[in-house]
Motif scaffolding. Structure first.
Motif, PDB file in Angstrom:
ATOM      1  N   GLU A 100       1.136  -1.334  -0.040  1.00 25.62           N
ATOM      2  CA  GLU A 100       0.116  -0.010  -0.039  1.00 25.62           C
ATOM      3  C   GLU A 100       0.918   1.373  -0.410  1.00 25.62           C
ATOM      4  N   ALA A 103       1.830   1.566  -3.486  1.00 23.56           N
ATOM      5  CA  ALA A 103       1.351   2.183  -4.445  1.00 23.56           C
ATOM      6  C   ALA A 103       1.082   3.429  -4.265  1.00 23.56           C
ATOM      7  N   LEU A 104       0.947   4.374  -3.058  1.00 22.25           N
ATOM      8  CA  LEU A 104       0.776   5.518  -2.912  1.00 22.25           C
ATOM      9  C   LEU A 104       1.560   6.609  -3.781  1.00 22.25           C
ATOM     10  N   GLY A 105       3.341   5.711  -3.601  1.00 20.46           N
ATOM     11  CA  GLY A 105       4.391   6.329  -4.080  1.00 20.46           C
ATOM     12  C   GLY A 105       3.955   6.827  -6.138  1.00 20.46           C
ATOM     13  N   MET A 106       3.331   6.188  -6.390  1.00 23.07           N
ATOM     14  CA  MET A 106       2.932   5.800  -7.710  1.00 23.07           C
ATOM     15  C   MET A 106       2.411   6.967  -8.725  1.00 23.07           C
ATOM     16  N   GLU A 107       2.416   6.666  -9.584  1.00 21.32           N
ATOM     17  CA  GLU A 107       1.415   7.304 -10.893  1.00 21.32           C
ATOM     18  C   GLU A 107       0.138   6.522 -10.244  1.00 21.32           C
ATOM     19  N   ARG A 151      10.344   1.386  -4.285  1.00 22.22           N
ATOM     20  CA  ARG A 151       9.018   2.743  -4.348  1.00 22.22           C
ATOM     21  C   ARG A 151       9.676   3.140  -5.715  1.00 22.22           C
TER      22      ARG A 151
END
Lengths: 506, 307
Positions: A100, A103-107, A151
């Motif tokens: 998670e 995922a937050l650091g990806m576009e 990430r």
């Protein structure tokens, strides 16, 4: 460096009220180059990389990537352009899982299951073991950093910015990190590497830019420049190596007899049967990989955790069941590792923080009434003696940079004339000149007859200041040995033996 | 003398589903707000504002559904005041929330002056056809208005969004560490403002459910502390939607039971019966809420983007 640069900065300037953080900074980084950014605390390194990452907008100057203009308005834009950043203070969410967080650091993060699969692939490829389903709050500092690195890697960055990546890592983890970075560099990813640790930079980086007070003051090739020369370029003056006069130690100040204690926290390490003596005028250095009982040992000595009678004797008197205040009154002073929240109360002023530990020994309270003017002059004395850079003692502890606050918390204890001073990670995250000043202060204190216990993960530091060296491993303390002439192999054996960690070659 | 046989179990269960609905709306809205890291103590004020907005618009237009839409709008509008105070003026969240409750109570009393004693239009039950004729299950489950079902659907949707979607992940991330979320480039204030408005709209609908369906009439202060129970419910449910639903039903069940017991003439003073739902709900939820770790780490902390 005749290649076409990947990133070119020219004339970047950024001013904050009262301070110019970056003044006309120019820089070129070629693809695959590992470029070091060097400077003391407050030299403007963080501001510079924040501009590249789109967190701060420059006042003047321009950035070019692949020869075209590059002006990210926000981190999202910088990431889209191929810039990845691993933060000094991790930007992770403790309650969320590894996947998670990533995922937050990806576009365009894929579905969690696909993402977990890719996390496993990348962690295999780069030798960064990490399970995607674990909750980040349970991870070690090294593992947390891996989360950040992975990430970034998942987005296949062309430029990876690393802000002090090794300050929280064990030597073992540093080795793993360096392998990863070399592999990335070989694949053509440029790396902008910020660190205080000059030996690391010499081992890893192709070129270096040195900042002082926001200006570029020089470039060098780290592998061909000595650490001392680089440090002097950063500081701008000739660096003093801490000196000590060999002196025969005096009487036994502290003796521990079979000190055992349960850890106060669920994830801590219990202390097991620690027996050692420390004499007046002696510096006992205690090394070991983080989490092997360092915090617990400090707590047992400071009185934060009480011990069974007979375990801790100070000048022949049993102090095992005394709390911190009586121990302080007797002359046992401590400076814990965590500056904000343990050694200092972040939102209180320096005067108030000086009052907090100094009240008993500096007579800052009389019959329960606080003598604020005395506390203020005590704080001012710390600030001037230890060259703490702050507008004044009324400023909150939080507003100081890490190195300055560290000088303050160490100085606060040193000036209280301890008979025994216990410090944990005295120069963690502190730049070279401040670290040298702190070490010198510890040595001077020992010279004047105090006993010092220095707990640290920096082996170079321990070798520089210790008379005797011992290592903590799983809550046990190895028998101390004279520090002089101790070899790296011997230290490695003390820190965990053959099956333990490999010590970085110092 | 008491006569427990006077309590019809089917009507009782159907009744407590209705009694729990206002609480479900208010609490699920607050759950989303708190998940984003904001503590809005103004739930009671937004509920009562929603109650009068919904009531007035339903009476004026004759459409209860328009009333509910107005209640949502009213609650959201009032919550914008809170969002302005806490997100832009960076005021203390606890004080702002309390002020919002007091303001909402006063505002609703003012707006409602001419509606005291008026009867609102009734919202009909959904026609499930033959389903409603199933013995026991039919009258319990299939004789309600659409808002009640919407409440249950909202709990399910909130759970799914928080657990499975990126929007939910970002919301949780902002509540967990606003500094880290900001560093990654998320708009902390915007996300929090949206969450606060969602909470306001939900509280408004919950309030209107009391004034339009449960009671149905307008009296000053008629939400009677349901907003505070909703706040407690979120904490004791450990910020978990399904547990929150359970807690709401427990509260609704005991409320209904004590009303029935009063009707049956049980020899316990009415005051004790009236306080029992609050007391029992809190006791049970305190026991259930063993894991305190579930609280969003940034809950109640003011975010200020500084470099």
């Amino acid at each position: 460096m005749n290649e076409k640069p990947l990133l070119e900065l020219s004339g970047l300037t950024k001013a904050y009220p009262g301070v110019v953080a970056n003044d006309d900074v120019s820089l070129r980084i070629a693809p695959g180059e590992v470029h070091a950014l060097l400077g003391e605390n407050g030299a403007g390194k963080s501001t510079l990389v924040k501009m590249i990452y789109g967190l701060v907008k420059p006042d003047a100057g321009r950035m070019q990537m692949h020869g075209t203009g590059f002006a990210p308005a926000e981190p999202r834009a910088a990431r889209a352009a191929g810039v990845g950043m691993v933060f000094q203070h991790f930007s992770l969410f403790d309650a969320l899982t590894v996947a998670e967080n990533i995922a937050l650091g990806m576009e365009d993060a894929p579905k969690l299951r696909t993402l977990s699969q890719r996390i496993r692939e990348v962690s295999d490829t780069y030798g960064l073991p990490l399970s995607p389903d674990r909750v980040v709050g349970d991870l070690s500092a090294g593992e947390r950093q891996r989360v950040e690195i992975i990430r970034c890697l998942l987005q296949e960055p062309k430029l990876l910015i690393m802000d002090e990546p090794t300050s929280v890592l064990t030597p073992q983890e540093v080795e793993i990190l360096f392998k990863t970075l070399r592999k990335l560099s070989a694949e053509g990813t440029a790396i902008l590497y910020i660190s205080h640790k000059l030996e690391e930079i010499r081992a890893l980086c192709d070129s270096a830019t040195i900042l002082r007070l926001g200006k570029v003051v020089g470039h060098c090739t780290p592998s061909e420049t000595s650490a001392r020369d680089m440090a002097e370029m950063m500081v701008g003056t000739v660096l003093k190596t801490p000196t000590r006069a060999g002196k025969t130690p005096g009487d036994v100040v502290l003796s521990l007899t079979g000190l055992s204690a349960k850890s106060p926290s669920a994830f801590g390490m219990p202390l097991r049967e620690i027996s050692v003596e420390v004499r007046a005028g002696e510096v006992l250095g205690i090394g070991g990989v983080a989490g092997n009982g360092q915090d617990e040992l400090l707590a047992a000595l400071s009185g934060e955790t009480l011990s069974a009678p007979g375990m801790i004797a100070f000048r022949g008197r049993d102090v095992s069941v005394l709390g911190p205040t009586p121990r302080r009154a007797m002359g046992i002073l401590t400076a814990p590792e965590e500056r904000l929240g343990h050694a200092a109360a972040p939102d209180m002023s320096l005067t108030e923080n000086a009052m907090l530990t100094g009240a008993a020994r500096e007579n800052l309270d009389r019959g329960g009434l606080l003598d604020w003017s005395a506390a203020r002059s005590f704080a001012e004395r710390i600030i001037s003696t230890f060259d703490v850079r702050t507008p004044g003692p009324g400023n909150a502890a939080r507003s100081l940079s890490g190195g300055n606050l560290q000088k303050f918390v160490i100085g606060r204890e040193v000036l209280q004339r301890p008979d025994l001073l216990v410090v944990n990670q005295p120069t963690w995250g502190v730049d070279a000149s401040a670290a040298a000043a702190i070490r010198q202060a510890l040595l001077d204190l020992a010279e004047n007859g105090a006993a010092i216990i220095a707990i640290s993960q920096d082996l170079d530091e321990l070798m520089e200041i210790s008379d005797r060296f011992a290592a903590l491993n799983e809550g046990r303390l190895s028998p101390p040995r004279p520090a002089q002439g101790l070899t790296v192999d011997e230290i490695g054996m003390m820190m965990g033996g053959a099956h333990g960690m490999e010590v970085a070659h110092v | 003398m008491m006569d427990l046989s006077a309590i019809n179990p089917i009507l009782f269960v159907a009744g407590f589903l209705v009694a729990a609905t206002p609480l479900i709306f208010a609490a699920i809205g607050e759950l989303v707000v708190e998940k984003s890291g904001v503590l809005n103590l103004g739930v009671e004020g937004m509920m009562i504002t929603g109650a009068i907005c919904g009531f007035a618009v339903a009476v004026e237009t004759g459409s209860p559904l328009l009333g509910f839409a107005a209640a949502a709008a009213g609650g959201a509008l009032l919550s914008l005041l809170f969002a302005f105070l806490t997100q832009i003026a960076l005021a203390n969240q606890v004080a702002s929330g309390l002020a919002l409750t007091l303001f909402g109570l006063g505002l609703s009393a003012l707006l409602g002056q001419s509606y005291v004693g008026v009867k609102p239009p009734r919202l009909g039950d959904i026609d499930f056809g033959p389903l409603a004729d199933i013995p026991v299950i039919g009258p319990i489950l299939f004789t309600h208005d659409i808002i009640l079902y919407l409440g249950i659907a909202l709990v399910a949707a909130t759970w799914a969004v928080l657990k499975f979607t990126r929007a939910g992940l970002v919301l949780r991330a902002v509540g967990e560490s606003h500094d880290a979320a900001h560093a990654l480039g998320y708009h902390v204030k915007r996300i929090r403002t949206l969450a606060i408005m969602f909470g306001g709209a939900c509280a408004g609908v919950g309030g209107a459910y009391i004034s339009l369906i449960r009671v149905p009439q307008w009296t000053e202060g008629m939400t009677a502390g349901i907003g505070w129970i909703a706040l407690a419910l979120v904490v004791f449910a450990s910020w978990k939607p399904w547990r929150l639903l359970l807690g709401a039903y427990l509260f609704g069940g005991i409320t209904q039971l004590q009303l029935n017991l009063q009707g049956a003439g049980v020899a316990i003073p009415v005051e004790y019966l009236a306080m029992s739902p609050y007391l029992i709900t809190i006791i049970v939820l305190v026991i259930l809420s063993a894991d305190k770790s579930a609280a969003p780490a940034s809950l109640g902390r003011t975010f200020h983007a500084s470099q």
